[in-house]
Scaffold this motif. Structure first.
Motif, PDB file in Angstrom:
ATOM      1  N   ALA A  44      18.852  -7.055  61.188  1.00 47.72           N
ATOM      2  CA  ALA A  44      18.237  -5.925  61.883  1.00 47.72           C
ATOM      3  C   ALA A  44      19.014  -4.659  61.506  1.00 47.72           C
ATOM      4  O   ALA A  44      19.634  -4.018  62.350  1.00 47.72           O
ATOM      5  CB  ALA A  44      18.253  -6.159  63.388  1.00 47.72           C
ATOM      6  N   ASP A  45      18.969  -4.316  60.206  1.00 43.37           N
ATOM      7  CA  ASP A  45      19.686  -3.134  59.732  1.00 43.37           C
ATOM      8  C   ASP A  45      19.149  -1.873  60.407  1.00 43.37           C
ATOM      9  O   ASP A  45      17.950  -1.755  60.667  1.00 43.37           O
ATOM     10  CB  ASP A  45      19.512  -2.968  58.220  1.00 43.37           C
ATOM     11  CG  ASP A  45      20.346  -3.954  57.425  1.00 43.37           C
ATOM     12  OD1 ASP A  45      21.261  -4.580  57.999  1.00 43.37           O
ATOM     13  OD2 ASP A  45      20.083  -4.103  56.211  1.00 43.37           O
ATOM     14  N   VAL A  46      20.058  -0.950  60.647  1.00 44.32           N
ATOM     15  CA  VAL A  46      19.662   0.348  61.187  1.00 44.32           C
ATOM     16  C   VAL A  46      19.559   1.299  60.008  1.00 44.32           C
ATOM     17  O   VAL A  46      20.524   1.535  59.287  1.00 44.32           O
ATOM     18  CB  VAL A  46      20.681   0.861  62.225  1.00 44.32           C
ATOM     19  CG1 VAL A  46      20.293   2.245  62.717  1.00 44.32           C
ATOM     20  CG2 VAL A  46      20.792  -0.118  63.389  1.00 44.32           C
ATOM     21  N   THR A  51      15.245   0.796  63.145  1.00 45.65           N
ATOM     22  CA  THR A  51      15.828  -0.535  63.008  1.00 45.65           C
ATOM     23  C   THR A  51      14.830  -1.504  62.392  1.00 45.65           C
ATOM     24  O   THR A  51      13.657  -1.532  62.776  1.00 45.65           O
ATOM     25  CB  THR A  51      16.270  -1.065  64.399  1.00 45.65           C
ATOM     26  OG1 THR A  51      17.213  -0.137  64.949  1.00 45.65           O
ATOM     27  CG2 THR A  51      16.925  -2.424  64.296  1.00 45.65           C
ATOM     28  N   ILE A 135       9.809  -1.554  59.942  1.00 37.22           N
ATOM     29  CA  ILE A 135      10.604  -0.740  60.855  1.00 37.22           C
ATOM     30  C   ILE A 135       9.678  -0.188  61.920  1.00 37.22           C
ATOM     31  O   ILE A 135       8.800   0.619  61.620  1.00 37.22           O
ATOM     32  CB  ILE A 135      11.308   0.392  60.090  1.00 37.22           C
ATOM     33  CG1 ILE A 135      12.234  -0.220  59.023  1.00 37.22           C
ATOM     34  CG2 ILE A 135      12.083   1.295  61.040  1.00 37.22           C
ATOM     35  CD1 ILE A 135      12.820   0.759  58.049  1.00 37.22           C
TER      36      ILE A 135
END
Length: 146
Positions: A44-46, A51, A135
């Motif tokens: 769950a990269d920002v 996110t 996203i």
């Protein structure tokens, strides 16, 4: 006998049951001394846009299977492996779910570990699989493999 490309693709996430069953199926192969397992999980990269909720994986299946087969044959020729399994998800995989499962087995651990690492690196770099990061509700960004 000529070997044919094996289907490595799984629709949706790779489940803990599939992983557990694969491990269990090797318990009767008593000549194996070591296994190496890699599990790729969606992060769950920002990002600037928000996110990452998940990744939508697609591929040109025929070409991807041919390339995966080529890599598989190269690695089998290079290392004294007993078994090798590669599974990659297609479709939408939510953050936290498994999207890549690589499992190698050998008489000795070093070959299994080295082969597993090489497989993962080559799959990420050479197999034409694309991931679109989802996203929020309305945004998507094509992912770059690293």
């Amino acid at each position: 006998m000529e070997r044919k490309p094996k289907n490595i693709f799984v629709e949706g996430p790779i489940t803990p049951i599939k992983i557990g069953n694969s491990i269990e199926n090797h318990s009767k192969k008593t000549g194996i001394g070591g296994h190496s397992i890699f599990l790729g999980q969606v992060r769950a990269d920002v990002k600037e846009e928000g996110t990452v909720k998940g990744i939508e994986y697609t591929c040109y299946e025929e070409m991807a299977l041919e390339k995966a087969f080529e890599i598989r044959e190269d690695v089998f020729a290079k290392y004294p492996l007993t078994c090798m399994h590669i599974y990659h998800s297609l479709g939408y995989i939510k953050a936290g779910e498994i999207c890549l499962f690589v499992f190698t087995s050998s008489k000795h651990r070093k070959a299994a570990i080295d082969a597993c690492e090489e497989l993962v690196e080559r799959i990420k770099k050479e197999v034409p699989i694309w991931g679109k990061e989802i996203i929020g509700e309305e945004k998507a960004v094509w992912k770059e493999n690293k």
